[in-house]
Scaffold this active site. Structure first.
Site, PDB file in Angstrom:
ATOM      1  N   HIS A  73       0.833  -1.200   0.000  1.00  0.00           N
ATOM      2  CA  HIS A  73       0.000   0.000   0.000  1.00  0.00           C
ATOM      3  C   HIS A  73       0.878   1.264   0.000  1.00  0.00           C
ATOM      4  O   HIS A  73       0.735   2.137  -0.858  1.00  0.00           O
ATOM      5  CB  HIS A  73      -0.914  -0.025   1.236  1.00  0.00           C
ATOM      6  CG  HIS A  73      -1.811   1.173   1.354  1.00  0.00           C
ATOM      7  ND1 HIS A  73      -3.132   1.147   0.965  1.00  0.00           N
ATOM      8  CD2 HIS A  73      -1.586   2.434   1.806  1.00  0.00           C
ATOM      9  CE1 HIS A  73      -3.675   2.335   1.168  1.00  0.00           C
ATOM     10  NE2 HIS A  73      -2.748   3.134   1.687  1.00  0.00           N
ATOM     11  N   GLU A  74       1.778   1.346   0.960  1.00  0.00           N
ATOM     12  CA  GLU A  74       2.615   2.548   1.066  1.00  0.00           C
ATOM     13  C   GLU A  74       3.558   2.662  -0.125  1.00  0.00           C
ATOM     14  O   GLU A  74       3.878   3.765  -0.564  1.00  0.00           O
ATOM     15  CB  GLU A  74       3.389   2.553   2.391  1.00  0.00           C
ATOM     16  CG  GLU A  74       2.507   2.590   3.649  1.00  0.00           C
ATOM     17  CD  GLU A  74       1.479   3.718   3.642  1.00  0.00           C
ATOM     18  OE1 GLU A  74       1.730   4.768   3.013  1.00  0.00           O
ATOM     19  OE2 GLU A  74       0.407   3.545   4.261  1.00  0.00           O
ATOM     20  N   HIS A 108       1.764   4.447  -2.838  1.00  0.00           N
ATOM     21  CA  HIS A 108       1.858   5.907  -2.658  1.00  0.00           C
ATOM     22  C   HIS A 108       3.238   6.390  -3.106  1.00  0.00           C
ATOM     23  O   HIS A 108       3.367   7.443  -3.745  1.00  0.00           O
ATOM     24  CB  HIS A 108       1.687   6.281  -1.180  1.00  0.00           C
ATOM     25  CG  HIS A 108       0.275   6.247  -0.675  1.00  0.00           C
ATOM     26  ND1 HIS A 108      -0.757   6.914  -1.296  1.00  0.00           N
ATOM     27  CD2 HIS A 108      -0.282   5.646   0.426  1.00  0.00           C
ATOM     28  CE1 HIS A 108      -1.888   6.727  -0.606  1.00  0.00           C
ATOM     29  NE2 HIS A 108      -1.611   5.950   0.433  1.00  0.00           N
ATOM     30  N   HIS A 130       3.494   6.807  -6.740  1.00  0.00           N
ATOM     31  CA  HIS A 130       2.747   7.998  -7.142  1.00  0.00           C
ATOM     32  C   HIS A 130       3.668   9.226  -7.054  1.00  0.00           C
ATOM     33  O   HIS A 130       3.599  10.134  -7.874  1.00  0.00           O
ATOM     34  CB  HIS A 130       1.539   8.159  -6.214  1.00  0.00           C
ATOM     35  CG  HIS A 130       0.418   8.977  -6.780  1.00  0.00           C
ATOM     36  ND1 HIS A 130      -0.642   9.405  -5.999  1.00  0.00           N
ATOM     37  CD2 HIS A 130       0.175   9.471  -8.012  1.00  0.00           C
ATOM     38  CE1 HIS A 130      -1.474  10.099  -6.755  1.00  0.00           C
ATOM     39  NE2 HIS A 130      -1.005  10.151  -7.976  1.00  0.00           N
TER      40      HIS A 130
HETATM   41 ZN   LIG Z   1      -2.974   5.209   1.915  1.00  0.00          ZN
END
Ligand SMILES: [Zn+2]
Length: 698
Positions: A479-480, A483, A486
């Site tokens: 998940h991280e 990010h 991104h």
């Molecule tokens: Zn998040």
């Protein structure tokens, strides 16, 4: 106390904001000390104020370059100082840093307020905005201009002096009410305790629940006893495991009454005031309700769009929940009981059903999930999708010896930035996991490459042993890392819209989407290998992991959607009714949507901190589900072509999601990626809500 500490004058060389001279322009963490921050903030606020004043008072007519681009290039010292400080305050703090954090928070709010309320500055932005069709702007420049205008308008810059004063008054009163709201919930949580006396009261509770209950009792002056509180982390496991129906009922009733049982800590009058003030603020700014105001600056855009998403999920979730309720009722009758399943029974019997259907033993999974292999799996996925490679990078200053650094290169071998991984828990770190940046990508001041950080809280193994993760930990890492990508893949010109600087209901797409690859057999067979034998994870365990994902999702979805619907409806109130009766409103709303009797909202309004303790999720609680709609629908783009690394889908995903930052409206970006807007079908399937009623969710 601090023999080495000395004061630093504002004029002294200060490694916090001076040119970061380390390799790749990394901050000089080896020289930065807590005493550098007060002078750094003082300098940075003052420098930014001077720069902004020069822009606002420029004698030349406003142009995009002398106003918007100039604003984008201002505040360099401030962003350096804030980025380094925030990183340390979260990932490696001490008392001195925490004291500075409390001191700086109100100064920062005041600093930005005075910029957003600067009439001369807003006058220039507004003139540009009105003339935007004649300015020959690129699409990105136009977007940046529109974002600036909206940001100032939403902060009240367009109001007359009287309205500005009223807005400031409303904001201050809302801040105070929000704090009171959360302190009332806390007070109710602290004042209620369920003392468990002897083995009989502990029936059914596993060791970890007993240990937590013992620690809670000890903390409250009952050494050797066990105690349950109404905080979620205490009461939920109790409801899940306690075999004592009478005690479950007691605990449950106290839990759902928090913040609403009358007396000094009752939040009902607070809510009435907040709903009125939020409505008034929205009307001042030209919106019919707070929900309209709030949603105008999201991907969803309107209360109607949010309502229609929630409605589409509500009916299938209720059907699934009602099938699950029948299964739970049958289970309790098979035990020879003859009562009707009540809300305090749900978690207890669901746990029994889970054990039957998809029990996973963490202890047998963990040896297959080595931290090093999961990091390798995250990098491998980025290579397959986006051509990125990650090379360990020495000689870069870091804030703690455990922090690791990789240089990131693209498929052509070009430098794209640095990735910092700070994986282990330590006392100087906040709990949780997050992504942050020391520097964002941009091209306005040359080719600036990002410095991107992931912070985790994994427990470190003993020396010589590999660190092993739970499946949830591994998901958090992916998940991280989503990010982080991104931030790393960002390819825009203006800092305002770089990387993760996007609308709230768009920001979790890159991260939640990335989790999907971890769950794929393609990944798990390759990277989930036993740390001693090298064997891949057994297929049976893989199946159970997948089955666990859809288990009991009917109840979980009903709980959540009911809260999101009520959040939306409360904030659709115009706020002109000073005596808004939230209890009656709640009752009527639940009756209207047909809330199942065995399920209670995940958050009742009287303790709904997401929406009343501060405004973080007010009229925006839906956004968790919105993101899930997006990630499920986006991953289906790969599933539909039968290849989770499909090059054409990956290229579109790169161009329109990971590299695009906030350069366009999210609905446009999504349509460019997928050829259409998202539908909730993927979410319904992923949560196991789309099968025919009555089939077990396996
Ligand atoms: Zn998040």
């Amino acid at each position: 106390m601090h023999p080495q500490s000395h004061t630093v004058a504002p004029g002294d060389a200060n490694p916090v904001f001076e040119e970061w001279g380390g390799r790749f322009g990394v901050p000089a963490f080896d020289r930065i000390r807590p005493e550098h921050f007060r002078p750094a903030f003082a300098h940075a606020f003052a420098a930014h104020t001077t720069e902004v004043a020069a822009i606002a008072n420029n004698a030349a007519a406003p142009s995009f370059a002398n106003t918007i681009a100039a604003l984008e290039q201002s505040g360099d010292a401030l962003s350096r100082t804030v980025n380094v400080f925030n990183l340390l305050a979260g990932a490696h703090n001490n008392d001195e840093i925490l004291a500075i954090e409390r001191e700086v928070a109100p100064l920062k709010a005041k600093h930005w307020d005075s910029i957003h309320m600067d009439a001369a500055l807003f006058g220039r932005i507004e003139r540009l905005y009105r003339a935007r069709d004649q300015l020959a702007l690129s699409a990105e420049e136009r977007r940046v201009l529109e974002r600036y205008y909206l940001k100032f308008v939403r902060a009240g810059a367009a109001l007359d002096t009287v309205a500005k004063a009223r807005l400031a008054d409303i904001n201050a009163r809302l801040a105070t009410l929000g704090t009171t709201f959360s302190q009332n919930v806390l007070a109710d949580e602290q004042s209620y305790t369920l003392l468990l006396d002897g083995e009989e009261d502990l029936a059914g509770l596993p060791d970890f629940v007993r240990a937590a209950a013992r620690a809670a009792a000890e903390e409250r002056g009952f050494p050797g006893k066990h105690l349950i509180t109404t905080s979620r982390s205490s009461v939920e496991p109790f409801l899940q495991f306690s075999a004592r129906r009478d005690l479950r009922e007691k605990a449950f009733r106290a839990w759902i009454a928090r913040g609403g049982s009358g007396g000094a800590t009752d939040n009902k009058p607070i809510i009435a005031k907040m709903v009125a003030l939020r409505g008034e603020r929205a009307r001042l700014l030209g919106y019919p309700s707070f929900a309209h105001y709030r949603l105008d600056d999201t991907m969803a855009k309107t209360p109607e769009a949010v309502g229609s998403l929630l409605d589409r999920v509500w009916a299938p979730a209720r059907r699934r929940a009602s099938a699950d309720r029948d299964a739970l009722q049958a289970l309790l009758q098979a035990e020879g009981k003859n009562f009707q399943l009540a809300p305090w029974d749900w978690r207890y019997y669901a746990e029994k059903l889970r054990k039957l259907r998809c029990d996973i033993d963490e202890a047998t999974i963990k040896p297959y999930l080595q931290l090093e292999q999961i990091i390798a799996g995250a990098f491998y996925t980025a290579k397959r999708l986006f051509g990125l490679s990650f090379e360990p990078c020495a000689d870069v200053p870091v804030w703690h010896p455990e922090v690791r650094v990789w240089e990131v290169r693209d498929a052509a071998g070009c430098h794209r930035g640095l990735f910092f991984g700070d994986y282990f828990a330590r006392p100087s770190k906040h709990s949780g996991a997050w992504m942050t940046t020391l520097r964002d990508q941009e091209k306005l001041s040359g080719d600036i490459y990002p410095l991107v950080v992931n912070v985790m809280n994994f427990s470190k193994a003993r020396a010589g042993e590999p660190t092993l993760l739970s499946f949830d930990d591994a998901k958090t890492l992916f998940h991280e890392f989503g990010h982080a990508l991104h931030g790393l893949l960002s390819d825009v010109t203006y800092p305002l819209i770089a990387g993760t600087s996007v609308l709230q209901d768009w920001s979790e797409l890159p991260s939640q989407l990335y989790e999907h690859w971890l769950e794929r057999p393609e990944l798990l067979r390759r990277f989930a290998r036993h740390y001693r034998t090298g064997e891949p994870i057994p297929e049976d365990q893989l199946r159970r992991l997948v089955a666990a994902r859809t288990f009991n999702q009917g109840q979980a979805t009903v709980e959540y959607v009911a809260s999101a619907l009520i959040d939306l409806e409360i904030h659709l109130q115009r706020g002109t009714d000073q005596a808004f009766d939230v209890a009656a409103f709640e009752q009527a709303a639940l009756a209207r949507i047909g809330m199942p009797a065995e399920i209670v909202m995940r958050h009742r309004p009287v303790h709904f901190q997401h929406i009343f303790a501060g405004s973080g999720y007010a009229a925006a609680y839906y956004s968790y589900m919105w993101s899930e709609v997006l990630d499920a629908d986006a991953f289906a783009a790969f599933e539909e072509v039968g290849d989770v690394f499909d090059a054409a889908a990956a290229k579109k995903l790169h161009d329109h999601v990971y590299a695009a930052g906030g350069s366009r409206d999210p609905a446009e970006l999504y349509t460019a990626f997928r050829g259409r807007l998202p539908t909730p079908d993927g979410l319904l399937k992923r949560r196991g809500l789309s099968e025919a009623v009555g089939q077990p969710s396996e």
